[in-house]
Design a protein around this motif. Sequence first.
Motif, PDB file in Angstrom:
ATOM      1  N   LYS A  54      94.431 -12.445  16.652  1.00 42.41           N
ATOM      2  CA  LYS A  54      94.900 -11.095  16.308  1.00 42.41           C
ATOM      3  C   LYS A  54      95.544 -10.417  17.514  1.00 42.41           C
TER       4      LYS A  54
ATOM      5  N   THR B 106      98.957 -12.007  18.028  1.00 43.73           N
ATOM      6  CA  THR B 106      99.876 -11.638  16.945  1.00 43.73           C
ATOM      7  C   THR B 106     100.303 -10.180  17.067  1.00 43.73           C
ATOM      8  N   ASP B 107      99.340  -9.286  17.285  1.00 45.37           N
ATOM      9  CA  ASP B 107      99.662  -7.861  17.421  1.00 45.37           C
ATOM     10  C   ASP B 107     100.552  -7.604  18.629  1.00 45.37           C
ATOM     11  N   SER B 108     100.295  -8.300  19.721  1.00 47.92           N
ATOM     12  CA  SER B 108     101.094  -8.127  20.931  1.00 47.92           C
ATOM     13  C   SER B 108     102.556  -8.493  20.668  1.00 47.92           C
ATOM     14  N   TRP B 109     102.766  -9.542  19.895  1.00 48.78           N
ATOM     15  CA  TRP B 109     104.129  -9.955  19.608  1.00 48.78           C
ATOM     16  C   TRP B 109     104.828  -8.961  18.684  1.00 48.78           C
ATOM     17  N   TYR B 110     104.151  -8.572  17.617  1.00 52.97           N
ATOM     18  CA  TYR B 110     104.803  -7.691  16.642  1.00 52.97           C
ATOM     19  C   TYR B 110     104.974  -6.267  17.145  1.00 52.97           C
ATOM     20  N   GLU B 111     104.083  -5.798  18.004  1.00 54.03           N
ATOM     21  CA  GLU B 111     104.173  -4.425  18.486  1.00 54.03           C
ATOM     22  C   GLU B 111     105.037  -4.278  19.734  1.00 54.03           C
ATOM     23  N   LYS B 112     104.970  -5.274  20.650  1.00 60.85           N
ATOM     24  CA  LYS B 112     105.673  -5.134  21.928  1.00 60.85           C
ATOM     25  C   LYS B 112     106.612  -6.296  22.250  1.00 60.85           C
ATOM     26  N   GLN B 113     106.678  -7.293  21.367  1.00 60.09           N
ATOM     27  CA  GLN B 113     107.454  -8.518  21.599  1.00 60.09           C
ATOM     28  C   GLN B 113     107.059  -9.186  22.916  1.00 60.09           C
ATOM     29  N   GLU B 114     105.757  -9.177  23.201  1.00 63.30           N
ATOM     30  CA  GLU B 114     105.229  -9.829  24.400  1.00 63.30           C
ATOM     31  C   GLU B 114     104.376 -11.022  24.004  1.00 63.30           C
TER      32      GLU B 114
END
Length: 103
Positions: free
Chosen positions: A38, A41-49
């Motif tokens: 999670k 996944t959240d890091s990618w969708y929220e900050k593209q990191e």
Amino acid sequence: MSTVHRAYRYRFYPTQEQVEQLAKTFGCARVVYNHFLKVRTDSWYEKQERVGYNDTAKLLTKLKQQEETAWLQDVSNVCLQQSLRNLDTAFKNFFQGRAKYPA
């Protein structure tokens, strides 16, 4: 020259204490895997990191120090670190097109 392969089957009879410790370990490993799935996944969708293994290992230390997840300290850290490595491998396989998104 041919090689002979042999297989051995072993039966494991754990004590009740071992059964309980194994159940704790498996549960903690599952929680760590899902938690950091999670996080990544959240890091990618929220900050593209992208969050890698080293990042999650540092975050695991912080997670174990929190009061609500202090029970993660009851099991071997080796198993928890292996969960992070398995997650990292799952993401590498996904990004290289060899597997579906980790679940």
